[in-house]
Write an enzyme that holds these catalytic residues in place. Structure first.
Site, PDB file in Angstrom:
ATOM      1  N   ASN A 210       0.853  -1.190   0.000  1.00 19.02           N
ATOM      2  CA  ASN A 210       0.000   0.000   0.000  1.00 19.02           C
ATOM      3  C   ASN A 210       0.886   1.235   0.000  1.00 19.02           C
ATOM      4  O   ASN A 210       2.113   1.132   0.040  1.00 19.02           O
ATOM      5  CB  ASN A 210      -0.965  -0.025   1.199  1.00 19.02           C
ATOM      6  CG  ASN A 210      -0.213  -0.079   2.518  1.00 19.02           C
ATOM      7  OD1 ASN A 210       0.462   0.863   2.894  1.00 19.02           O
ATOM      8  ND2 ASN A 210      -0.321  -1.202   3.213  1.00 19.02           N
ATOM      9  N   ASP A 279      -4.368  -6.560   5.411  1.00 10.99           N
ATOM     10  CA  ASP A 279      -5.303  -7.453   6.098  1.00 10.99           C
ATOM     11  C   ASP A 279      -5.251  -8.874   5.538  1.00 10.99           C
ATOM     12  O   ASP A 279      -5.580  -9.826   6.225  1.00 10.99           O
ATOM     13  CB  ASP A 279      -6.732  -6.904   5.980  1.00 10.99           C
ATOM     14  CG  ASP A 279      -6.908  -5.632   6.800  1.00 10.99           C
ATOM     15  OD1 ASP A 279      -6.274  -5.542   7.871  1.00 10.99           O
ATOM     16  OD2 ASP A 279      -7.645  -4.717   6.370  1.00 10.99           O
ATOM     17  N   PRO A 305      -2.635 -12.083  10.553  1.00  7.26           N
ATOM     18  CA  PRO A 305      -2.954 -11.884  11.973  1.00  7.26           C
ATOM     19  C   PRO A 305      -3.126 -10.400  12.267  1.00  7.26           C
ATOM     20  O   PRO A 305      -2.473  -9.561  11.633  1.00  7.26           O
ATOM     21  CB  PRO A 305      -1.726 -12.443  12.699  1.00  7.26           C
ATOM     22  CG  PRO A 305      -0.636 -12.488  11.688  1.00  7.26           C
ATOM     23  CD  PRO A 305      -1.294 -12.619  10.345  1.00  7.26           C
ATOM     24  N   ILE A 307      -2.179  -7.624  14.432  1.00  9.31           N
ATOM     25  CA  ILE A 307      -1.091  -7.404  15.408  1.00  9.31           C
ATOM     26  C   ILE A 307      -1.598  -6.614  16.611  1.00  9.31           C
ATOM     27  O   ILE A 307      -1.447  -7.036  17.763  1.00  9.31           O
ATOM     28  CB  ILE A 307       0.090  -6.658  14.731  1.00  9.31           C
ATOM     29  CG1 ILE A 307       0.566  -7.434  13.498  1.00  9.31           C
ATOM     30  CG2 ILE A 307       1.235  -6.467  15.730  1.00  9.31           C
ATOM     31  CD1 ILE A 307       1.541  -6.691  12.615  1.00  9.31           C
ATOM     32  N   LYS A 341     -11.098  -3.311  18.725  1.00  4.42           N
ATOM     33  CA  LYS A 341      -9.725  -3.755  19.042  1.00  4.42           C
ATOM     34  C   LYS A 341      -9.409  -3.614  20.537  1.00  4.42           C
ATOM     35  O   LYS A 341      -8.331  -3.970  20.972  1.00  4.42           O
ATOM     36  CB  LYS A 341      -8.718  -2.952  18.211  1.00  4.42           C
ATOM     37  CG  LYS A 341      -8.944  -3.091  16.705  1.00  4.42           C
ATOM     38  CD  LYS A 341      -7.656  -3.162  15.913  1.00  4.42           C
ATOM     39  CE  LYS A 341      -7.977  -3.283  14.431  1.00  4.42           C
ATOM     40  NZ  LYS A 341      -6.849  -3.667  13.616  1.00  4.42           N
TER      41      LYS A 341
END
Ligand code: CTP
Length: 396
Positions: A210, A279, A305, A307, A341
């Site tokens: 990205n 992702d 995963p 993080i 999160k």
């Protein structure tokens, strides 16, 4: 506002070839809003002329202890009063020896002895002169006297030799001076930071990535370091130079970033996830370069995963800070992400304004609500974020 805006810096030059870098430093300090007054030793005037420094600082340059143009005729007292710091760059071996001994037989050394403000010195000399036990003794003494030693660095020297003793570059000195003025809000804390993009290989030469430049994460790392923290920066592929005075761990894929974070997280007091982590990754990375066919091609992806989510879910989790880059519905998405999160603090920005730019605009979300940080250079936002983290950290 930069941290040295309005600060009065007395820049002292002693005799060394690195004196040319002091011209650039004067310009950078002025650009950052500091007021710069230059004092040179007689030896410094052999390497670079006072005219150059006068033009760049916009002020008369002094070098004579007996300068009758100073109203009180006591230049060594008058010039240092009201200063926020004296910076000696370059500081020669001879000048360091004089400082360590408290000698004051010229204007610059007399100013240093008569000062009321902090003293910062940037050593510049041949590697053998630097390594000499006499110099090392002097540096140790200066350190014990509370003098800040900036550098030196290792590398090519003007004499043709290679080694320790090079003066830091002007930009590095500017950053060290800015750091010196930072309140040590995170002293004694260990901060683990992720930054940059990740690269998910498709085959040996292609991958998914990205447009994150890493600038925001690197600015946060610098700000945390300047606030006195011990910083580890786990960085995806970026073009940025490693900031001085912190550990940088280079990784490429999200899985590598995850692994690098997990082996270090137990020791961290604070974790800040600034990286733009992919992702998903290709299910199978080819071990050879894929050849073009005529048919359509489907790339199968599998999740990486999370993080930040994993770190925040640990039993003894560090204080966790997330970043959210959104392209729309910034506030609603960001607060939802913070809750999902389970992080106490989340910094949200619009990806289209943030990626690659030097400026940014952040909204911080915490249990108290939202806090807007108006558009500013990333380093200033990073310093504000570090201040916010320091306020929220549990007091021990
Ligand atoms: N993050 C992470 N690991 C991942 C994905 C994201 O640690 N695999 C972290 C980022 O470093 C950032 C935060 O999570 O601090 C939010 O990242 P973002 O990509 O915006 O969130 P996602 O959970 O991926 O949500 P979405 O892509 O749906 O917006």
């Amino acid at each position: 506002m930069t941290t040295i805006k309005g600060k009065r810096i007395l820049l002292g030059l002693s005799g060394g070839i690195a004196a040319y870098k002091a011209a650039e430093l004067t310009r950078l300090l002025k650009q950052a809003g500091a007021e710069v007054r230059v004092v040179m030793t007689a030896a410094a005037c052999r390497f670079i002329t006072p005219v150059t420094l006068q033009a760049l600082s916009g002020k008369q340059v002094h070098s004579d202890l007996w300068d009758a143009s100073v109203p009180s005729n006591m230049a060594h007292i008058e010039l240092s009063r009201g200063c926020d710091a004296i910076v000696i760059a370059p500081a020669s071996a001879d000048f360091l020896a004089k400082l360590a001994q408290g000698l004051c037989d010229d204007l610059l050394s007399a100013l240093c002895l008569a000062r009321e403000c902090p003293l910062l010195v940037a050593p510049a000399m041949n590697l053998q002169m630097w390594a000499n036990p006499a110099t090392q003794r002097n540096v140790k003494q200066l350190h014990a006297d509370g003098v800040a030693i900036l550098g030196p660095a290792s590398g090519d020297q003007a004499c043709g030799e290679v080694g320790m003793g090079r003066m830091l570059e002007a930009q590095e000195l500017l950053e060290e001076i800015e750091a010196f003025f930072q309140p040590k809000l995170l002293a004694g804390k260990r901060v683990l930071i992720t930054a940059g993009p990740t690269f998910e290989p498709i085959d040996t030469v292609r991958g998914i990535t990205n447009t994150s430049s890493g600038k925001m994460g690197y600015a946060v790392a610098r700000a945390a370091r300047d606030a006195g923290a011990t910083v580890t920066l786990v960085s995806g592929p970026t073009a940025l130079a490693a900031p001085r005075g912190l550990e940088r761990v280079d990784v490429s894929s999200a899985q590598e970033m995850y692994d690098a974070v997990m082996v270090r997280v137990a020791k961290a007091d604070v974790f800040i996830g600034v990286a733009a982590v992919a992702d998903y990754r290709p299910k199978k990375a080819m071990r050879h370069k894929l050849k073009k066919g005529t048919d359509e091609m489907t790339l199968e992806l599998q999740p990486n995963p999370d993080i930040l989510g994993t770190v925040a879910a640990r039993r003894k989790a560090p204080f966790c800070v997330g970043f959210a880059a959104e392209t729309e519905n910034l506030e609603a998405f960001a607060e939802a992400k913070r809750r999902r999160k389970k992080v106490p603090l989340l910094a949200a920005n619009l990806a289209q304004h943030a990626f690659g730019a030097d400026d940014n605009q952040l909204i911080l979300f915490d249990d108290q609500g939202r806090h807007e940080l108006p558009r500013a250079p990333k380093i200033e936002l990073a310093r504000a974020l570090v201040g916010h983290i320091a306020r929220l950290l549990p007091k021990k």
